[in-house]
Design a protein around this motif. Structure first.
Motif, PDB file in Angstrom:
ATOM      1  N   ARG A 170      -4.064  10.523 -18.453  1.00  0.00           N
ATOM      2  CA  ARG A 170      -3.098  10.078 -17.452  1.00  0.00           C
ATOM      3  C   ARG A 170      -2.669  11.243 -16.579  1.00  0.00           C
ATOM      4  NH1 ARG A 170       2.195   7.579 -19.935  1.00  0.00           N
ATOM      5  NH2 ARG A 170       2.497   9.768 -20.482  1.00  0.00           N
ATOM      6  N   ARG A 171      -2.419  12.381 -17.183  1.00  0.00           N
ATOM      7  CA  ARG A 171      -2.034  13.550 -16.405  1.00  0.00           C
ATOM      8  C   ARG A 171      -3.208  14.032 -15.547  1.00  0.00           C
ATOM      9  NH1 ARG A 171       0.564  19.031 -18.850  1.00  0.00           N
ATOM     10  NH2 ARG A 171       2.048  17.566 -19.750  1.00  0.00           N
ATOM     11  N   TRP A 172      -4.406  13.967 -16.130  1.00  0.00           N
ATOM     12  CA  TRP A 172      -5.623  14.345 -15.396  1.00  0.00           C
ATOM     13  C   TRP A 172      -5.755  13.517 -14.119  1.00  0.00           C
ATOM     14  CZ3 TRP A 172      -9.751  17.723 -16.883  1.00  0.00           C
ATOM     15  CH2 TRP A 172     -10.918  17.598 -16.123  1.00  0.00           C
ATOM     16  N   ASN A 173      -5.610  12.213 -14.268  1.00  0.00           N
ATOM     17  CA  ASN A 173      -5.749  11.314 -13.109  1.00  0.00           C
ATOM     18  C   ASN A 173      -4.714  11.613 -12.031  1.00  0.00           C
ATOM     19  OD1 ASN A 173      -7.894   9.994 -14.308  1.00  0.00           O
ATOM     20  ND2 ASN A 173      -6.637   8.350 -15.159  1.00  0.00           N
ATOM     21  N   LYS A 174      -3.516  11.990 -12.452  1.00  0.00           N
ATOM     22  CA  LYS A 174      -2.464  12.314 -11.487  1.00  0.00           C
ATOM     23  C   LYS A 174      -2.773  13.617 -10.761  1.00  0.00           C
ATOM     24  CE  LYS A 174       1.645  11.091  -9.901  1.00  0.00           C
ATOM     25  NZ  LYS A 174       1.905   9.793  -9.244  1.00  0.00           N
ATOM     26  N   ALA A 175      -3.343  14.568 -11.476  1.00  0.00           N
ATOM     27  CA  ALA A 175      -3.674  15.856 -10.876  1.00  0.00           C
ATOM     28  C   ALA A 175      -4.898  15.772  -9.966  1.00  0.00           C
ATOM     29  CB  ALA A 175      -3.919  16.895 -11.965  1.00  0.00           C
ATOM     30  N   ASP A 176      -5.739  14.782 -10.201  1.00  0.00           N
ATOM     31  CA  ASP A 176      -6.984  14.607  -9.438  1.00  0.00           C
ATOM     32  C   ASP A 176      -6.677  13.981  -8.081  1.00  0.00           C
ATOM     33  OD1 ASP A 176      -9.596  14.244  -8.615  1.00  0.00           O
ATOM     34  OD2 ASP A 176      -9.957  12.520  -9.933  1.00  0.00           O
ATOM     35  N   LEU A 177      -6.309  14.801  -7.122  1.00  0.00           N
ATOM     36  CA  LEU A 177      -5.840  14.290  -5.835  1.00  0.00           C
ATOM     37  C   LEU A 177      -6.925  13.572  -5.042  1.00  0.00           C
ATOM     38  CD1 LEU A 177      -3.498  17.193  -4.653  1.00  0.00           C
ATOM     39  CD2 LEU A 177      -2.827  14.890  -5.354  1.00  0.00           C
ATOM     40  N   ASP A 186      -7.437  24.448  -8.215  1.00  0.00           N
ATOM     41  CA  ASP A 186      -6.088  24.146  -7.722  1.00  0.00           C
ATOM     42  C   ASP A 186      -5.512  22.919  -8.411  1.00  0.00           C
ATOM     43  OD1 ASP A 186      -6.049  26.296  -6.026  1.00  0.00           O
ATOM     44  OD2 ASP A 186      -6.661  25.159  -4.262  1.00  0.00           O
ATOM     45  N   GLU A 187      -6.338  21.899  -8.612  1.00  0.00           N
ATOM     46  CA  GLU A 187      -5.884  20.690  -9.298  1.00  0.00           C
ATOM     47  C   GLU A 187      -5.594  20.992 -10.768  1.00  0.00           C
ATOM     48  OE1 GLU A 187      -8.132  17.169  -6.760  1.00  0.00           O
ATOM     49  OE2 GLU A 187      -9.250  18.274  -8.294  1.00  0.00           O
ATOM     50  N   PHE A 188      -6.367  21.910 -11.345  1.00  0.00           N
ATOM     51  CA  PHE A 188      -6.181  22.283 -12.746  1.00  0.00           C
ATOM     52  C   PHE A 188      -4.831  22.973 -12.938  1.00  0.00           C
ATOM     53  CE2 PHE A 188      -7.585  24.840 -16.603  1.00  0.00           C
ATOM     54  CZ  PHE A 188      -7.667  23.742 -17.440  1.00  0.00           C
ATOM     55  N   ILE A 189      -4.389  23.732 -11.936  1.00  0.00           N
ATOM     56  CA  ILE A 189      -3.053  24.326 -11.981  1.00  0.00           C
ATOM     57  C   ILE A 189      -2.006  23.229 -12.146  1.00  0.00           C
ATOM     58  CG2 ILE A 189      -1.267  25.511 -10.632  1.00  0.00           C
ATOM     59  CD1 ILE A 189      -3.425  27.222  -9.403  1.00  0.00           C
ATOM     60  N   HIS A 190      -2.148  22.161 -11.388  1.00  0.00           N
ATOM     61  CA  HIS A 190      -1.187  21.058 -11.457  1.00  0.00           C
ATOM     62  C   HIS A 190      -1.269  20.330 -12.794  1.00  0.00           C
ATOM     63  CE1 HIS A 190      -1.599  20.981  -6.798  1.00  0.00           C
ATOM     64  NE2 HIS A 190      -0.815  21.956  -7.226  1.00  0.00           N
ATOM     65  N   PHE A 191      -2.458  20.259 -13.346  1.00  0.00           N
ATOM     66  CA  PHE A 191      -2.636  19.634 -14.660  1.00  0.00           C
ATOM     67  C   PHE A 191      -1.926  20.442 -15.744  1.00  0.00           C
ATOM     68  CE2 PHE A 191      -5.186  19.326 -18.606  1.00  0.00           C
ATOM     69  CZ  PHE A 191      -5.033  17.969 -18.870  1.00  0.00           C
ATOM     70  N   LEU A 192      -2.092  21.753 -15.705  1.00  0.00           N
ATOM     71  CA  LEU A 192      -1.485  22.611 -16.724  1.00  0.00           C
ATOM     72  C   LEU A 192       0.006  22.822 -16.508  1.00  0.00           C
ATOM     73  CD1 LEU A 192      -4.090  25.508 -17.115  1.00  0.00           C
ATOM     74  CD2 LEU A 192      -3.887  23.429 -18.465  1.00  0.00           C
ATOM     75  N   HIS A 193       0.407  22.857 -15.236  1.00  0.00           N
ATOM     76  CA  HIS A 193       1.792  23.168 -14.885  1.00  0.00           C
ATOM     77  C   HIS A 193       2.343  22.085 -13.962  1.00  0.00           C
ATOM     78  CE1 HIS A 193       1.688  27.237 -16.649  1.00  0.00           C
ATOM     79  NE2 HIS A 193       0.423  27.208 -16.289  1.00  0.00           N
ATOM     80  N   PRO A 194       2.528  20.903 -14.467  1.00  0.00           N
ATOM     81  CA  PRO A 194       2.947  19.793 -13.603  1.00  0.00           C
ATOM     82  C   PRO A 194       4.299  19.983 -12.952  1.00  0.00           C
ATOM     83  CG  PRO A 194       3.118  19.172 -15.920  1.00  0.00           C
ATOM     84  CD  PRO A 194       2.377  20.470 -15.879  1.00  0.00           C
ATOM     85  N   GLU A 195       5.143  20.797 -13.555  1.00  0.00           N
ATOM     86  CA  GLU A 195       6.465  21.035 -12.976  1.00  0.00           C
ATOM     87  C   GLU A 195       6.389  21.819 -11.674  1.00  0.00           C
ATOM     88  OE1 GLU A 195       5.633  24.889 -14.933  1.00  0.00           O
ATOM     89  OE2 GLU A 195       5.113  22.797 -15.277  1.00  0.00           O
ATOM     90  N   GLU A 196       5.211  22.407 -11.385  1.00  0.00           N
ATOM     91  CA  GLU A 196       5.055  23.214 -10.184  1.00  0.00           C
ATOM     92  C   GLU A 196       4.671  22.391  -8.956  1.00  0.00           C
ATOM     93  OE1 GLU A 196       5.583  26.515  -9.910  1.00  0.00           O
ATOM     94  OE2 GLU A 196       6.278  26.530 -11.977  1.00  0.00           O
ATOM     95  N   ALA A 197       4.315  21.125  -9.128  1.00  0.00           N
ATOM     96  CA  ALA A 197       3.802  20.319  -8.014  1.00  0.00           C
ATOM     97  C   ALA A 197       4.640  19.061  -7.833  1.00  0.00           C
ATOM     98  CB  ALA A 197       2.341  19.940  -8.263  1.00  0.00           C
TER      99      ALA A 197
END
Length: 328
Positions: A170-177, A186-197
């Protein structure tokens, strides 16, 4: 057999839920270990900013240096700390006028935080030994868990990880813009650190609520809020003062509509307040504590006079000198 990356994930849940498989973000600490498992907001440190009403110098320590370098500074003598702090001050002083303004200090703190996120992502990315510029879900899943859902029999002891895989997906799908089922770096950053995006913030809220909301009514009660932070190790143990403070925080600030519960929006305001800048607040605090002549900015001498505030850990005695000196 789970690889070393998975073992680290299972140790604690550093991002948002107790059993999420991707626990590599910064976390907000609380007094018990179970609470060090999720991101509450974009804090600058894994330390509490205040403890029992007193400002925690370790928070300043990590905000200025970063998590890894803060540990290195703990091994320096006071003289070496001052020497290296002086070099950092020179880097903070962007316009080279001999003073550190609030903006320069804020930008330095933000730089330190960003550097941590980037380094953490770089370290994880390298572990996948990619032959392309993207990471695919099956590669991630197989490398992280060592198996897929299809490998699990109903009575397989690894079945406990199935929920983790679902939440990772679910988090993967959200990060996959771009919705290509692959994650760029860049998307992997959002996957690992969702609070940053910004686009990942609902995931942070959702995962946190799933973890805290024990009765699954879609809201967080005062009992659930406190129970997530403190359970009381001994029967009849008196409630610590900090817990009483959290009860007051819940009633006065968290539960905005005073219905005794926190809904999704109230939890979001708690975890990711839009009107609070941690870097700015920390810069203001450091200037207030160090600005001896009250001119609204800091000289190198003023900072070095307060070197313990900036780099001196109160939790660790100074020990062996640091062997490497090029982190900055």
């Amino acid at each position: 057999m789970l690889d070393s990356l998975r073992v680290m994930q299972l140790y604690t849940f550093l991002v948002v839920l107790a059993l999420c498989a991707t626990t590599w973000c910064s976390a907000i600490p609380k007094p018990d270990d179970d609470h060090k498992k999720r991101v509450y907001d974009k804090k600058l440190s894994d330390q509490q900013h205040e403890t029992n009403g007193f400002h925690n110098a370790d928070y300043d320590h990590e905000a200025i240096l970063g998590r890894d370098d803060a540990k290195d500074f703990d091994q320096l003598s006071p003289e070496e700390s001052k020497e290296r702090l002086g070099k950092i001050v020179e880097k903070m002083d962007k316009d080279k006028d001999g003073h550190i303004t609030e903006l320069e200090l804020k930008e330095w703190i933000k730089y330190v935080q960003d550097r941590y996120v980037i380094k953490d992502t770089d370290d994880r990315w390298k572990e996948y030994e990619l032959g392309s510029n993207n990471l695919d879900w099956e590669n991630f899943k197989k490398r992280t868990y060592g198996f897929t859902e299809e490998d699990l029999a109903p009575n397989d002891e690894r079945a406990v990880y199935k929920e983790m895989i679902v939440r990772d997906k679910r988090r993967w799908n959200k990060a996959d813009l771009n919705k290509d089922s692959l994650l760029s770096k860049d998307e992997f950053i959002h996957f690992l650190h969702p609070e940053e995006a910004e686009h990942m913030r609902d995931i942070v809220v959702m995962e946190t609520m799933e973890d805290i909301d024990k009765d699954k009514d879609g809201k967080v009660s005062l009992e659930e809020y406190i129970g997530d932070m403190w359970r009381g190790d001994t029967e009849g143990e008196a409630e610590p003062d900090w817990v009483k403070g959290e009860r007051e925080q819940f009633s006065s600030y968290r539960d905005k509509n005073s219905d005794g519960l926190m809904d999704h929006d109230e939890v979001k305001d708690w975890l990711l307040p839009s009107d609070y800048d941690h870097s700015k607040a920390e810069a203001n605090h450091l200037i207030f504590e160090s600005d001896k002549n009250k001119d609204g900015k800091l000289s190198k001498e003023e900072i070095l006079d307060k070197y313990d505030l900036f780099v001196g850990s109160q939790a660790t005695d100074f020990g062996e000198a640091l062997k490497t000196h090029d982190e900055f």
